[in-house]
Write a protein that holds these residues in place. Structure first.
Motif, PDB file in Angstrom:
ATOM      1  N   GLN A 135      -4.502   9.960   5.239  1.00 21.65           N
ATOM      2  CA  GLN A 135      -4.775   9.971   3.797  1.00 21.65           C
ATOM      3  C   GLN A 135      -5.227   8.595   3.317  1.00 21.65           C
ATOM      4  O   GLN A 135      -6.204   8.471   2.572  1.00 21.65           O
ATOM      5  CB  GLN A 135      -3.508  10.400   3.046  1.00 21.65           C
ATOM      6  N   MET A 136      -4.536   7.556   3.748  1.00 19.56           N
ATOM      7  CA  MET A 136      -4.888   6.188   3.332  1.00 19.56           C
ATOM      8  C   MET A 136      -6.302   5.836   3.778  1.00 19.56           C
ATOM      9  O   MET A 136      -7.099   5.278   3.022  1.00 19.56           O
ATOM     10  CB  MET A 136      -3.892   5.196   3.943  1.00 19.56           C
ATOM     11  N   ALA A 196      -2.543  -0.799   7.306  1.00 19.76           N
ATOM     12  CA  ALA A 196      -3.709  -1.330   6.588  1.00 19.76           C
ATOM     13  C   ALA A 196      -4.012  -2.744   7.080  1.00 19.76           C
ATOM     14  O   ALA A 196      -5.162  -3.098   7.353  1.00 19.76           O
ATOM     15  CB  ALA A 196      -3.467  -1.332   5.084  1.00 19.76           C
ATOM     16  N   TYR A 208      -8.744   7.831   4.458  1.00 21.00           N
ATOM     17  CA  TYR A 208      -9.699   8.605   3.671  1.00 21.00           C
ATOM     18  C   TYR A 208      -9.857   8.008   2.271  1.00 21.00           C
ATOM     19  O   TYR A 208     -10.973   7.744   1.812  1.00 21.00           O
ATOM     20  CB  TYR A 208      -9.227  10.063   3.582  1.00 21.00           C
ATOM     21  N   ASP A 209      -8.723   7.786   1.605  1.00 18.67           N
ATOM     22  CA  ASP A 209      -8.771   7.318   0.213  1.00 18.67           C
ATOM     23  C   ASP A 209      -9.460   5.964   0.098  1.00 18.67           C
ATOM     24  O   ASP A 209     -10.194   5.725  -0.859  1.00 18.67           O
ATOM     25  CB  ASP A 209      -7.350   7.202  -0.360  1.00 18.67           C
ATOM     26  N   LEU A 210      -9.168   5.072   1.026  1.00 20.67           N
ATOM     27  CA  LEU A 210      -9.729   3.718   0.940  1.00 20.67           C
ATOM     28  C   LEU A 210     -11.039   3.584   1.730  1.00 20.67           C
ATOM     29  O   LEU A 210     -11.573   2.493   1.859  1.00 20.67           O
ATOM     30  CB  LEU A 210      -8.708   2.676   1.413  1.00 20.67           C
ATOM     31  N   SER A 211     -11.563   4.707   2.224  1.00 19.87           N
ATOM     32  CA  SER A 211     -12.840   4.693   2.970  1.00 19.87           C
ATOM     33  C   SER A 211     -12.824   3.682   4.106  1.00 19.87           C
ATOM     34  O   SER A 211     -13.809   2.971   4.332  1.00 19.87           O
ATOM     35  CB  SER A 211     -14.016   4.387   2.035  1.00 19.87           C
ATOM     36  N   MET A 212     -11.676   3.588   4.779  1.00 14.31           N
ATOM     37  CA  MET A 212     -11.619   2.657   5.909  1.00 14.31           C
ATOM     38  C   MET A 212     -12.523   3.170   7.026  1.00 14.31           C
ATOM     39  O   MET A 212     -12.530   4.366   7.319  1.00 14.31           O
ATOM     40  CB  MET A 212     -10.187   2.534   6.411  1.00 14.31           C
ATOM     41  N   PRO A 213     -13.283   2.278   7.647  1.00 17.34           N
ATOM     42  CA  PRO A 213     -14.232   2.714   8.678  1.00 17.34           C
ATOM     43  C   PRO A 213     -13.528   2.958  10.014  1.00 17.34           C
ATOM     44  O   PRO A 213     -13.916   2.408  11.037  1.00 17.34           O
ATOM     45  CB  PRO A 213     -15.225   1.544   8.754  1.00 17.34           C
ATOM     46  N   VAL A 260       0.864  -1.174   0.000  1.00 19.97           N
ATOM     47  CA  VAL A 260       0.000   0.000   0.000  1.00 19.97           C
ATOM     48  C   VAL A 260       0.900   1.223   0.000  1.00 19.97           C
ATOM     49  O   VAL A 260       1.782   1.352   0.851  1.00 19.97           O
ATOM     50  CB  VAL A 260      -0.919   0.006   1.240  1.00 19.97           C
ATOM     51  N   VAL A 268       1.174   5.600  -0.545  1.00 23.62           N
ATOM     52  CA  VAL A 268       0.448   6.859  -0.518  1.00 23.62           C
ATOM     53  C   VAL A 268       1.357   7.905  -1.162  1.00 23.62           C
ATOM     54  O   VAL A 268       2.514   8.049  -0.761  1.00 23.62           O
ATOM     55  CB  VAL A 268       0.090   7.258   0.930  1.00 23.62           C
TER      56      VAL A 268
END
Lengths: 286, 286
Positions: free
Chosen positions: B163-164, B137, B166-171, B111, B113
């Motif tokens: 940022q990660m 992640a 946000y970008d991957l919509s992690m809850p 992963v 960024v």
């Protein structure tokens, strides 16, 4: 059992429904698609219905996985028809985000998977599997599925997603499902709609040559000869232009010279008919 | 309220506990660490205790985020001591996987960024933030936290993880927490143990120069002059060898020439004292 399907366009609304389902202890099954649904997609929904309490389908034509000269803009779309097909197949939540909902700002995060992305479509379509891995990682975060269903037509995609899920310990079981074919053998694909009658008729060489490859493998023919034979068969079609014809180990997609008994083998084809690039494959155990 | 802490070494066992907590509707707070705990880590645990029902700490010295010439092998470890500190700070689940549990096979998934990883430690430590993003992640998939707590000393790490996520919509809600300092101003770090007495004494220039930078920023001194002034201050220490001294926008870590009122600014330092590389920073609003 199957209630009315709900169409959802935002990540925030998906979260509300998923959180509620999780609270109720429901098993969530997920069928990610790019829409323009066909029997292949619907077979994934039926597989999901068998094992899961809540079936989520996404329809999202993901720009990240298209190259600059590929068919993102003209990729077929028909959300009205898709909605009806999804509903009747038993989808509970249909997630249809716009591009600006999925990527509201430039996407700075990239998920890449090494090795299994190198041959086949990875070679022909640079960046394609980064786009696939990244969007699937994101969709998994949004939908939080227990099971995710993918068609084996995109066998390399299955390998990439399986590897990513394993490497990142994602709490998702990836379920590969068999290729669904038209009566005449053509593998179902949203891109089949691009084909002229003549192209479509010549494209039947793909499934025919995979059948031939299966017979040759059973006879113990050498991998190299099989590959040469397939190239000859496909090249007989005047409208066919070969992107690749490969016989590899499965699921590692590593070269095989002499397979041993018990080895899994994939015969993978990508062939252009006119402007339309079709893929097909056969996975078999020696 | 705080029951006995449980130490867990396997991903499978973590899943059992996390699934149970989720079923009970518990909010999960997560404090990922590399161990050798200090007051900085413990302040994260206390922040987690305030908002969450279940506090999970991981201790994992992640080889992916160390360069070939960095201190992975000699990174300080003391699990007995850590266990006691974690327990008394209020950790419920202490996740202490071995490297072979986290990476049983070669890690093929990465992963990364872009942009926020380019300056500062990203430039000095190539690949470092790929390692950070990838392990975070993975830990997020295992622990499935609602909140994850990170110290602002590693401000760029916070920016990358935010940022990660946000970008991957992690809850997951990423919660940055203030730097904790020794009485004399030295930012707490597991690496402080490497310092000789003389190095430690000279390292106080870091917090001193950040205070100076804050005053200069308040006076409206030009960014370039501030940077030059800091370099002069730090260079006066004979044992100090500057890796970087930067004044950037925050949280985008983009260059700023003339900050406007209301802009957030980070003054970030990385300086070697002997073999020990220390970082420190100040985030302030003009």
């Amino acid at each position: 059992m199957i209630e009315t399907m709900r169409q959802i366009n935002t990540i925030a609304e998906m979260r509300v429904h998923i959180n509620e389902a999780k609270r109720q202890g429901k098993k969530v099954g997920f069928v990610p698609t790019m829409g323009y649904l066909h029997e292949g997609h619907l077979s994934l929904v039926r597989a999901a219905r068998e094992t899961c309490d809540l079936v989520v389908m996404s329809i999202f034509v993901n720009p990240l996985q298209f190259g600059p000269n590929e068919d993102f803009d003209r990729y077929p779309r028909d959300i009205e028809r898709d909605r009806e097909l999804a509903r009747s197949a038993g989808v509970d939540l249909l997630f249809t985000p716009e591009v600006r909902e999925m990527y509201p700002r430039p996407m700075l995060t990239n998920v890449s998977v090494a090795t299994v992305t190198e041959p086949l479509c990875g070679r022909s379509r640079p960046g394609h599997f980064d786009g696939v891995a990244t969007v699937v990682a994101k969709l998994f975060q949004i939908v939080q599925p227990d099971y995710a269903f993918f068609g084996q037509k995109d066998a390399q995609q299955v390998a990439v997603v399986t590897q990513m899920t394993y490497d990142l310990s994602m709490p998702v079981q990836v379920v590969p499902c068999p290729i669904v074919r038209e009566a005449d053998g053509l593998a179902m694909s949203s891109r089949n709609v691009y084909l002229s009658l003549e192209e479509r008729s010549q494209a039947l060489v793909l499934s025919r040559s995979l059948k031939q490859a299966e017979a040759w493998l059973a006879e113990g023919m050498a991998i190299r000869e099989i590959r040469d034979g397939l190239i000859r068969m496909i090249s007989e079609m005047p409208l066919a232009s070969i992107d690749y014809v490969e016989v590899l180990g499965y699921p590692d997609l590593a070269p095989v010279d002499k397979p041993s008994k018990g080895d899994s083998i994939i015969v993978a084809l990508a062939v252009r008919f006119g402007k339309t690039r079709l893929i097909d494959n056969l996975i078999t155990t020696i």
